[in-house]
Design a protein around this motif. Structure first.
Motif, PDB file in Angstrom:
ATOM      1  N   THR A 111     -46.844  10.933 -15.589  1.00  0.00           N
ATOM      2  CA  THR A 111     -47.027  12.175 -16.335  1.00  0.00           C
ATOM      3  C   THR A 111     -47.984  11.952 -17.502  1.00  0.00           C
ATOM      4  O   THR A 111     -48.263  10.806 -17.888  1.00  0.00           O
ATOM      5  N   LEU A 112     -48.476  13.080 -18.060  1.00  0.00           N
ATOM      6  CA  LEU A 112     -49.305  12.964 -19.258  1.00  0.00           C
ATOM      7  C   LEU A 112     -48.526  12.339 -20.404  1.00  0.00           C
ATOM      8  O   LEU A 112     -49.069  11.617 -21.239  1.00  0.00           O
ATOM      9  N   SER A 113     -47.223  12.618 -20.412  1.00  0.00           N
ATOM     10  CA  SER A 113     -46.369  12.036 -21.448  1.00  0.00           C
ATOM     11  C   SER A 113     -46.319  10.513 -21.318  1.00  0.00           C
ATOM     12  O   SER A 113     -46.371   9.790 -22.316  1.00  0.00           O
ATOM     13  N   ASP A 114     -46.246  10.040 -20.050  1.00  0.00           N
ATOM     14  CA  ASP A 114     -46.255   8.593 -19.829  1.00  0.00           C
ATOM     15  C   ASP A 114     -47.556   7.979 -20.342  1.00  0.00           C
ATOM     16  O   ASP A 114     -47.560   6.926 -20.987  1.00  0.00           O
ATOM     17  N   PHE A 115     -48.671   8.659 -20.011  1.00  0.00           N
ATOM     18  CA  PHE A 115     -49.972   8.149 -20.449  1.00  0.00           C
ATOM     19  C   PHE A 115     -50.054   8.127 -21.977  1.00  0.00           C
ATOM     20  O   PHE A 115     -50.522   7.156 -22.573  1.00  0.00           O
ATOM     21  N   ALA A 116     -49.594   9.176 -22.597  1.00  0.00           N
ATOM     22  CA  ALA A 116     -49.709   9.305 -24.050  1.00  0.00           C
ATOM     23  C   ALA A 116     -48.823   8.311 -24.793  1.00  0.00           C
ATOM     24  O   ALA A 116     -49.040   8.052 -25.976  1.00  0.00           O
ATOM     25  N   SER A 117     -47.826   7.727 -24.080  1.00  0.00           N
ATOM     26  CA  SER A 117     -46.927   6.787 -24.744  1.00  0.00           C
ATOM     27  C   SER A 117     -47.409   5.343 -24.619  1.00  0.00           C
ATOM     28  O   SER A 117     -46.678   4.405 -24.928  1.00  0.00           O
ATOM     29  N   GLY A 118     -48.654   5.162 -24.164  1.00  0.00           N
ATOM     30  CA  GLY A 118     -49.204   3.819 -24.025  1.00  0.00           C
ATOM     31  C   GLY A 118     -49.203   3.043 -25.320  1.00  0.00           C
ATOM     32  O   GLY A 118     -49.128   1.808 -25.321  1.00  0.00           O
ATOM     33  N   TYR A 119     -49.258   3.749 -26.431  1.00  0.00           N
ATOM     34  CA  TYR A 119     -49.277   3.077 -27.730  1.00  0.00           C
ATOM     35  C   TYR A 119     -47.986   2.308 -27.974  1.00  0.00           C
ATOM     36  O   TYR A 119     -47.931   1.389 -28.814  1.00  0.00           O
ATOM     37  N   GLU A 170     -57.020  15.229 -16.062  1.00  0.00           N
ATOM     38  CA  GLU A 170     -55.574  15.030 -15.944  1.00  0.00           C
ATOM     39  C   GLU A 170     -55.252  14.128 -14.754  1.00  0.00           C
ATOM     40  O   GLU A 170     -54.394  13.245 -14.831  1.00  0.00           O
ATOM     41  N   ALA A 171     -55.937  14.366 -13.630  1.00  0.00           N
ATOM     42  CA  ALA A 171     -55.721  13.531 -12.448  1.00  0.00           C
ATOM     43  C   ALA A 171     -56.085  12.076 -12.722  1.00  0.00           C
ATOM     44  O   ALA A 171     -55.408  11.147 -12.274  1.00  0.00           O
ATOM     45  N   GLU A 172     -57.152  11.892 -13.492  1.00  0.00           N
ATOM     46  CA  GLU A 172     -57.576  10.536 -13.833  1.00  0.00           C
ATOM     47  C   GLU A 172     -56.557   9.837 -14.730  1.00  0.00           C
ATOM     48  O   GLU A 172     -56.184   8.690 -14.509  1.00  0.00           O
ATOM     49  N   LEU A 173     -56.087  10.555 -15.737  1.00  0.00           N
ATOM     50  CA  LEU A 173     -55.151   9.971 -16.697  1.00  0.00           C
ATOM     51  C   LEU A 173     -53.775   9.729 -16.101  1.00  0.00           C
ATOM     52  O   LEU A 173     -53.050   8.826 -16.523  1.00  0.00           O
TER      53      LEU A 173
END
Length: 377
Positions: free
Chosen positions: A41-49, A31-34
């Motif tokens: 946030t994880l949500s920000d990372f997951a919205s990379g698409y 999680e820290a890496e992502l």
């Protein structure tokens, strides 16, 4: 390690505590890496698409991919018959690349790169200390796959040594100054003889008969460059035709030139200073700005194109400025080298771009503004 609440609340999990803690630690590290240690946030990372991949825009389609270690990326499909079409790469090497004097030229480079489908690579540089430093950069860019090199030579002498390791298949374009053995390489440059003549002629026109009572100094820049030799030669010729001899002529660059100017102006003050390049014009401006006593002032007639020189022209610190069409110089250099690469031209093609004499009175004329601040369409 503190016991997880998950284990505290369920004694049946205690025998498996080590495995659960290990999984939890791994999940926390991931999680820290992502999230870049919580900076997103994880949500920000997951919205990379939403950014990467293939997307439709108002102007067409755009494709983005994260590939930091890639040297080339090809997009293939039925639209190009599934062929990997290489985009030719051209590296641009100029002295002090981050100086704002290159802004207009860079816009010209980019416009031509867009028109001719060329990938530009700007090499970050400071003020070159020697030809060897520039030579090493040229060889590095070719080794990294550059199909062409656009370069402003530090020295016009012994260019064979500079390009001796460069394969003949690599196109070379000289920018602003030719080599001493003229006609060997393609060149895109202003008419440097004309620039010198324009500077001297403007001084003669402004002062007329009273010029014989004035003392003139010259900052001649890097005299290892043919362009600066030509500018100095034409200035001296026009002054000599009027029986006027400069009190002193200083060459060189950077802090050494600044120090010499302070010394010379203290020992043999001049009324008029002719500066043959953008860097020299800025050096003269810096001197006047630092001279708060106003005892050693002079009028500046110089070549330049940076925002700084234009600002001080508008303020009246610079009397007259000769401005090469930097946008056109950038555009023509890329356009010509693109044709050399694509069609394997072997002959050296040279292009001369125009220059303007701009003063405080005509600074805001439409044509002058277009040259100073080109807008890329």
């Amino acid at each position: 390690m503190e016991t997880l609440n998950l284990i505290k609340n369920d004694p049946w999990l205690e025998p498996y505590a080590d495995a659960i803690n290990g999984r939890h630690k791994h999940a926390a590290e991931k999680e820290a890496e992502l999230t870049n240690k919580g900076k997103q946030t994880l949500s920000d990372f997951a919205s990379g698409y939403l950014y990467f991949g293939l997307h439709r825009t108002d102007n067409g389609w755009v494709f983005r991919e994260w590939a930091p270690n890639a040297t080339q990326i090809f997009l293939i499909g039925t639209f190009n018959d599934w062929k990997e079409e290489k985009k030719y790469s051209v590296s641009v090497i100029v002295n002090d690349s981050n100086n704002d004097r290159w802004i207009a030229m860079r816009e010209g480079l980019e416009q031509a790169a867009k028109d001719d489908d060329i990938q530009l690579n700007y090499v970050s540089t400071g003020v070159f200390a020697s030809e060897d430093e520039e030579k090493a950069l040229i060889e590095r860019e070719v080794e990294n796959g550059a199909d062409g090199i656009i370069v402003q030579l530090v020295s016009s002498e012994d260019t064979y040594a500079v390009f001796e390791k460069i394969d003949s298949s690599v196109a070379v374009m000289l920018l602003e100054t030719d080599a001493v053995s003229e006609g060997v390489y393609s060149v895109t440059a202003p008419d440097n003889l004309w620039i010198g003549e324009a500077l001297a002629q403007t001084v003669l026109q402004d002062y007329g008969d009273s010029l014989s009572e004035k003392k003139i100094g010259i900052l001649s820049g890097n005299q290892n460059q043919l362009s600066m030799q030509q500018r100095l030669g034409s200035v001296k010729k026009l002054l000599e035709d009027e029986n006027i001899e400069p009190v002193w002529i200083l060459s060189g660059q950077g802090e050494n030139l600044s120090s010499e100017l302070v010394t010379k102006q203290a020992d043999e003050p001049v009324d008029i200073l002719i500066t043959l390049g953008n860097a020299e014009t800025e050096t003269a401006v810096d001197y006047l700005q630092a001279d708060t006593s106003y005892k050693r002032q002079f009028m500046i007639y110089g070549e330049g194109c940076s925002d700084k020189t234009v600002y001080y022209l508008d303020k009246g610190i610079i009397k007259s400025l000769v401005v090469p069409n930097e946008f056109n110089m950038g555009y023509q250099s890329v356009h010509t080298i693109a044709e050399q690469i694509k069609y394997k031209f072997s002959s050296a093609e040279s292009t001369t771009v125009d220059s303007l004499v701009i003063n405080r009175q005509n600074l805001y004329d439409e044509e002058n503004q277009k040259t100073l601040f080109p807008i890329v369409q």
